[in-house]
Motif scaffolding. Structure first.
Motif, PDB file in Angstrom:
ATOM      1  N   HIS A  51       0.847  -1.193   0.000  1.00 21.54           N
ATOM      2  CA  HIS A  51       0.000   0.000   0.000  1.00 21.54           C
ATOM      3  C   HIS A  51       0.884   1.245   0.000  1.00 21.54           C
ATOM      4  O   HIS A  51       0.777   2.125   0.868  1.00 21.54           O
ATOM      5  CB  HIS A  51      -0.933   0.016   1.225  1.00 21.54           C
ATOM      6  N   GLY A  52       1.768   1.321  -1.006  1.00 21.16           N
ATOM      7  CA  GLY A  52       2.720   2.436  -1.092  1.00 21.16           C
ATOM      8  C   GLY A  52       2.049   3.788  -1.164  1.00 21.16           C
ATOM      9  O   GLY A  52       2.619   4.794  -0.726  1.00 21.16           O
ATOM     10  N   ASP A  53       0.813   3.845  -1.685  1.00 19.27           N
ATOM     11  CA  ASP A  53       0.124   5.134  -1.815  1.00 19.27           C
ATOM     12  C   ASP A  53      -0.163   5.764  -0.450  1.00 19.27           C
ATOM     13  O   ASP A  53      -0.285   6.986  -0.332  1.00 19.27           O
ATOM     14  CB  ASP A  53      -1.180   4.956  -2.604  1.00 19.27           C
ATOM     15  N   TYR A  54      -0.289   4.941   0.589  1.00 17.48           N
ATOM     16  CA  TYR A  54      -0.531   5.485   1.928  1.00 17.48           C
ATOM     17  C   TYR A  54       0.746   6.099   2.515  1.00 17.48           C
ATOM     18  O   TYR A  54       0.683   6.865   3.473  1.00 17.48           O
ATOM     19  CB  TYR A  54      -1.019   4.397   2.888  1.00 17.48           C
ATOM     20  N   PHE A  55       1.904   5.698   1.991  1.00 15.52           N
ATOM     21  CA  PHE A  55       3.173   6.096   2.615  1.00 15.52           C
ATOM     22  C   PHE A  55       4.019   7.008   1.729  1.00 15.52           C
ATOM     23  O   PHE A  55       5.126   7.381   2.114  1.00 15.52           O
ATOM     24  CB  PHE A  55       3.967   4.835   2.999  1.00 15.52           C
ATOM     25  N   ALA A  56       3.516   7.368   0.549  1.00 10.36           N
ATOM     26  CA  ALA A  56       4.180   8.339  -0.344  1.00 10.36           C
ATOM     27  C   ALA A  56       5.647   7.981  -0.567  1.00 10.36           C
ATOM     28  O   ALA A  56       6.530   8.841  -0.492  1.00 10.36           O
ATOM     29  CB  ALA A  56       4.050   9.745   0.256  1.00 10.36           C
ATOM     30  N   ASN A  57       5.896   6.679  -0.789  1.00  8.64           N
ATOM     31  CA  ASN A  57       7.252   6.169  -1.076  1.00  8.64           C
ATOM     32  C   ASN A  57       8.271   6.461   0.033  1.00  8.64           C
ATOM     33  O   ASN A  57       9.467   6.496  -0.201  1.00  8.64           O
ATOM     34  CB  ASN A  57       7.770   6.743  -2.410  1.00  8.64           C
ATOM     35  N   GLN A  58       7.766   6.661   1.237  1.00 11.88           N
ATOM     36  CA  GLN A  58       8.671   6.808   2.386  1.00 11.88           C
ATOM     37  C   GLN A  58       9.000   5.436   2.966  1.00 11.88           C
ATOM     38  O   GLN A  58       8.392   4.432   2.598  1.00 11.88           O
ATOM     39  CB  GLN A  58       8.007   7.651   3.474  1.00 11.88           C
ATOM     40  N   MET A  59       9.948   5.418   3.887  1.00 12.01           N
ATOM     41  CA  MET A  59      10.321   4.173   4.568  1.00 12.01           C
ATOM     42  C   MET A  59      10.088   4.360   6.066  1.00 12.01           C
ATOM     43  O   MET A  59      11.026   4.644   6.826  1.00 12.01           O
ATOM     44  CB  MET A  59      11.767   3.812   4.262  1.00 12.01           C
ATOM     45  N   LYS A 111       8.242  12.326   6.831  1.00 12.02           N
ATOM     46  CA  LYS A 111       7.305  13.353   6.358  1.00 12.02           C
ATOM     47  C   LYS A 111       5.883  12.928   6.707  1.00 12.02           C
ATOM     48  O   LYS A 111       5.616  11.757   6.991  1.00 12.02           O
ATOM     49  CB  LYS A 111       7.440  13.536   4.845  1.00 12.02           C
ATOM     50  N   LEU A 112       4.983  13.866   6.640  1.00  9.14           N
ATOM     51  CA  LEU A 112       3.586  13.595   6.941  1.00  9.14           C
ATOM     52  C   LEU A 112       3.014  12.620   5.908  1.00  9.14           C
ATOM     53  O   LEU A 112       3.201  12.793   4.701  1.00  9.14           O
ATOM     54  CB  LEU A 112       2.808  14.911   6.903  1.00  9.14           C
ATOM     55  N   LEU A 113       2.349  11.560   6.390  1.00 10.59           N
ATOM     56  CA  LEU A 113       1.757  10.590   5.460  1.00 10.59           C
ATOM     57  C   LEU A 113       0.475  11.166   4.865  1.00 10.59           C
ATOM     58  O   LEU A 113      -0.276  11.880   5.555  1.00 10.59           O
ATOM     59  CB  LEU A 113       1.438   9.277   6.198  1.00 10.59           C
ATOM     60  N   PRO A 114       0.157  10.811   3.611  1.00  6.87           N
ATOM     61  CA  PRO A 114      -1.038  11.386   2.946  1.00  6.87           C
ATOM     62  C   PRO A 114      -2.324  10.669   3.357  1.00  6.87           C
ATOM     63  O   PRO A 114      -3.101  10.229   2.523  1.00  6.87           O
ATOM     64  CB  PRO A 114      -0.717  11.171   1.462  1.00  6.87           C
ATOM     65  N   ILE A 115      -2.538  10.522   4.678  1.00  7.90           N
ATOM     66  CA  ILE A 115      -3.754   9.818   5.146  1.00  7.90           C
ATOM     67  C   ILE A 115      -4.609  10.732   6.005  1.00  7.90           C
ATOM     68  O   ILE A 115      -5.626  10.289   6.566  1.00  7.90           O
ATOM     69  CB  ILE A 115      -3.394   8.548   5.935  1.00  7.90           C
TER      70      ILE A 115
END
Length: 889
Positions: free
Chosen positions: A108-116, A129-133
């Motif tokens: 579910h990479g879209d929830y984490f904006a390619n962060q780790m 960074k702030l997650l896009p949720i």
């Protein structure tokens, strides 16, 4: 009698001579008290209790260049985002939780904006960074493949709960702010531990992996696993990553039949051709209970179970209720079930089964179809032999340990860890260099009628008694010997030679043994101890000492101490048989050190005119410790001990003990214990302490505030209850030995001995210590084997305005006052004595703990009475005659 030591210093004494109570002084004789910080008036005032700031840095001692196993961590000046994680079902182990979050991020990479993002395995997730949720809770379904072919589904919910500002941490590191932002340290710790937690087996703050190549067996189905300790710590101007080698015991991954052979010491399972005896079964059950096993009879599906018991009956006779397809239930034997269901003829039907899962479910597995699951840490206490093997396996000289830590650092490769990189963190790959100081040792004063006052100057943490006599040697007139061995193992001529040699060494040391023993008897069995002691005491009312000869480790030791310390008030000294048959001058000298103080003598004192200025007024030194039952025990109580100095040297100590709740670290009854010691001090010296120096052992950093709020307040309460307005200055110092900081000499010429350790007296209060608070490392002992572990001292309270040099030198001097040996020990004598007192109290309790209800016909009620708090308190209460001397030495 007034204590001689205080006559060396100018101050007022208390004129009251009542030995019973603490009376307030007359107005004209008020002793000066020192300014103390405000007492708590209400619970809201608890916030006022905070450790003091560092007063200055020490300068005394010759400088020494050192390396510490701390590596500088560079952190970004940014905000991290903290999310709360909830996983349903919620009882999964951390390993599974990590796997769930790992799959979640990958699918579910879209929830984490390619962060780790990083996860602690429980509830806390951090992102750079702030997650896009958004800010509302989000729920996501995650599916894991199952080991038995079945997929497992989990519901994960995520919600933003906080922002973590790393700029606040930076300001504390620079000394601009005092309040440590623990949320920032926790976040950084999770970042640094995220990848290692997925690669290795985490245990506490360490990571382990299975042995590569030849394993190192410990016996009883256990082996050594090596790994590394990792923790991130604040220090002056920078964050540090503490890396150290680590080792612990794990259970071998092997068939349960092999495990049974190791536990029962069988060469092969064929040797056990009959059912287990009761004692064999109990021994095996004790080891296997709580372990996880996996089955081997179901093909590739290796289901795992936790063992709850071992059956009394063999597999051939063990039955369980089996429901037929028709709905009928009948008792089916395990042997029959495996033959019908799995087409297996059990090879060892005479052996018991493992009962697994919940006891009420009657799930039985034959031993031969079970393997121990790999990666299970052994939390049970190791035997003496296993401990010895563990020490041999892990002991490394200081240079070897330094090389191993550097190798681990390269292997960890933090700067290429993608999670560490994603958070903008980097780690220096070289150990930090710090400047230490080697403190000068104190001079020690001996006494004696022959040479007068002879002084000893320790060299590399060691001195000897040749040509010296005890400061105050006791004379021994009436003493006895009991031998708990067969006479063929301890013949009379060997015993006579031992007595002759002991008397010679005692006489040389200024502790003359005037007569041969009044009583010598060879005895058998624990039951003889108390009656013979009582008879001996009755026939010899002036009996001073009973010497006990023991063949090795035996329950007789605990019984001797129980009877001598708590029942009759007689000094006892146990000696191992091998030291009687082949006595060495060193062993006999060490025996005399212990006997002299048990009889009320003083071995040596700090030379009065070199003691710190704290001694100019009446001062009491206290040491406190709490010992807990071994891991795996969930019933036995914890034991709190307090010792306090009873003279001005300080050399004589008195002790008090309390039994308290299982695994409770805070000393519940500290106020009454301190009051007891203050009254004892007054009776002994005729002075009221104007300063209390309190060394507290065994407290972790996470408990500092709790200890400060409860135990400091308890000490204050004890003082106020004794006398209105009595407010002696209190210095409260926590002593920590269970840490992973190690120090290494930068210059090989500074290394001491074959182990290449730092010199005794090495102290460090810069570079790797707290950014703002008053703490230091001090290695006060000479490391003989392995790598020396410096003790860490953290001042939680200080009314006495110590400078760094004053407290460091005082602490180092107290490490030279330990009566059992002529060496400087690894932490101050009062804290060491508290540990010995608590350990001795465990022996006093042993009879009640180990015999209560076991194999006897006593009722449940009598067992509960034996275990009642009042009964246990009585068990650890020592006789008034031995409480006047250092019975615990």
């Amino acid at each position: 009698m007034m204590d001689e030591g205080y006559l060396l210093c100018p101050h007022e004494s208390i004129t009251d001579t009542s030995p019973v109570c603490w009376l307030p002084p007359t107005p004209s004789r008020v002793s000066p008290t020192f300014p103390c910080q405000p007492l708590l008036q209400s619970p809201a005032d608890e916030e006022l209790l905070a450790p003091p700031a560092r007063p200055n840095y020490g300068i005394i001692g010759r400088t020494i260049q050192l390396r510490a196993n701390h590596f500088q961590v560079k952190i970004p000046n940014c905000v991290l985002y903290h999310y709360d994680i909830s996983i349903v079902p919620d009882k999964c182990p951390r390993r599974v939780n990590r796997e769930i979050i790992d799959v979640l991020v990958k699918t579910h990479g879209d929830y984490f904006a390619n962060q780790m993002p990083v996860f602690d395995g429980r509830k806390n997730l951090y992102s750079r960074k702030l997650l896009p949720i958004g800010r509302e809770r989000v729920e996501i379904q995650v599916t894991l493949p199952g080991g038995d072919g079945k997929e497992r589904s989990f519901k994960v919910s995520i919600k933003l709960v906080a922002q973590v500002d790393l700029a606040q941490l930076e300001s504390v590191l620079r000394g601009e702010a005092m309040t440590m932002p623990f949320d920032a340290i926790q976040a950084l710790d999770v970042v640094m531990r995220h990848l290692p937690s997925m690669r290795y087996t985490p245990v506490g703050r360490s990571f382990f992996s299975p042995p590569e190549g030849e394993p190192y067996p410990l016996g009883n189905g256990r082996e050594v696993w090596f790994g590394f300790h990792q923790s991130i710590r604040p220090s002056q101007w920078k964050m540090m990553l503490n890396i150290d080698v680590s080792a612990t015991a794990f259970y071998k991954h092997q068939p349960v039949l092999n495990f049974l052979c190791e536990v029962l010491e069988l060469t092969s399972i064929q040797q056990q051709n009959r059912p287990l005896s009761d004692s064999q079964r109990v021994k095996f059950a004790k080891e296997v209970k709580g372990l996880k096993v996996e089955v081997t009879h179901s093909g590739h599906i290796k289901r795992k179970y936790r063992v709850c018991n071992v059956t009394r009956r063999p597999a051939s006779a063990q039955t369980f209720p089996l429901q037929m397809e028709s709905g009928d239930v009948y008792d089916c034997s395990v042997v029959h079930y495996f033959k019908e269901k799995h087409k297996m003829d059990l090879r060892y039907p005479h052996l018991p089964c493992l009962q697994v899962g919940q006891e009420k479910k009657h799930t039985y597995l034959p031993l031969e179809v079970c393997n121990l699951v790999p990666g299970q840490r052994c939390i049970k206490k190791l035997s003496e032999m296993q401990t010895s093997k563990m020490i041999r396996a892990t002991s490394r000289t200081a240079p070897d340990r330094e090389r191993e830590i550097n190798r681990l650092m390269l292997q960890a490769d933090f700067n290429n860890d993608p999670f560490v990189q994603d958070f903008g963190i980097s780690v220096d790959e070289n150990m930090v260099t710090v400047e230490g100081r080697v403190l000068p040792p104190p001079k020690l004063q001996y006494g004696g009628k022959i040479n007068g006052r002879v002084q000893a100057l320790p060299d590399k943490g060691v001195w000897d008694m040749r040509g010296k006599q005890f400061h105050k040697g006791m004379e021994v007139y009436t003493w006895a010997i009991m031998v708990f061995c067969q006479s063929k193992h301890c013949p009379e001529d060997k015993l006579r030679n031992f007595v002759v040699q002991l008397r010679k060494i005692g006489n040389d040391a200024g502790m003359p043994i005037r007569r041969d023993p009044c009583f010598v008897r060879w005895l058998q069995g624990m039951d003889t101890v108390e009656p013979v002691f009582r008879q001996l005491r009755q026939e010899n009312p002036d009996l001073q000492l009973v010497m006990i000869i023991l063949p090795g480790k035996t329950p007789i030791y605990a019984e001797v101490k129980r009877v001598g310390d708590t029942q009759l008030g007689v000094a006892t000294q146990c000696v191992q048989l091998k030291n009687v048959n082949r006595p060495s001058a060193q062993t006999l000298s060490n025996l005399c050190l212990k006997i002299n103080v048990k009889l009320g003598g003083i071995n040596s004192i700090l030379v009065p005119n070199i003691r710190p200025s704290i001694f100019h007024y009446p001062v009491i030194f206290m040491g406190a410790d709490v010992t807990h039952p071994p891991a795996g025990d969930d019933k036995k109580p914890s034991i709190a001990a307090l010792v306090a100095s009873m003279d001005a040297h300080p050399s004589r100590y008195s002790a008090t003990v309390r039994v308290q709740q299982h695994r409770q670290e805070i000393i519940a009854e500290l106020a009454s214990m301190v009051r007891e010691m203050l009254i004892q001090f007054y009776k002994s010296t005729r002075f009221k302490p104007q300063r209390i120096i309190f060394y507290r052992d065994g407290v972790s950093e996470g408990q500092f505030q709790q200890v400060l709020h409860h135990e400091l307040v308890s000490i204050r309460q004890a003082c106020m209850k004794l006398e209105d307005g009595y407010q002696p200055g209190i210095t409260f110092v926590v002593v920590q030995k269970r840490h992973h900081t190690r120090l290494f000499c930068s210059d090989p010429n500074d290394q001491i001995g074959r182990s290449g350790n730092i010199p005794a007296g090495t102290t460090v209060d810069t570079g790797i210590t707290h950014p703002t608070e008053f703490d230091f490392f001090l290695c006060s002992h000479a490391g003989v084997q392995g790598t020396s572990r410096p003790s860490h001292y953290h001042v939680l309270w200080d009314d006495n305005d110590f400078t760094a040099d004053e407290l460091q030198c005082l602490t180092y001097q107290l490490c030279h006052t330990y009566v059992r040996c002529t060496r400087s020990v690894s932490y101050p004598a009062p804290a060491y004595y508290a540990h010995l007192v608590a350990f001795r109290a465990r022996y006093h309790l042993q009879e009640r703990e180990d015999k209560s209800g076991e194999g006897s016909s006593t009722s449940q009620q009598s067992e509960e009475q034996t275990r009642s708090p009042a009964a246990m308190a009585a068990a650890v209460r020592v006789h008034e005659d031995v409480n006047k001397v250092m019975y615990f030495a």
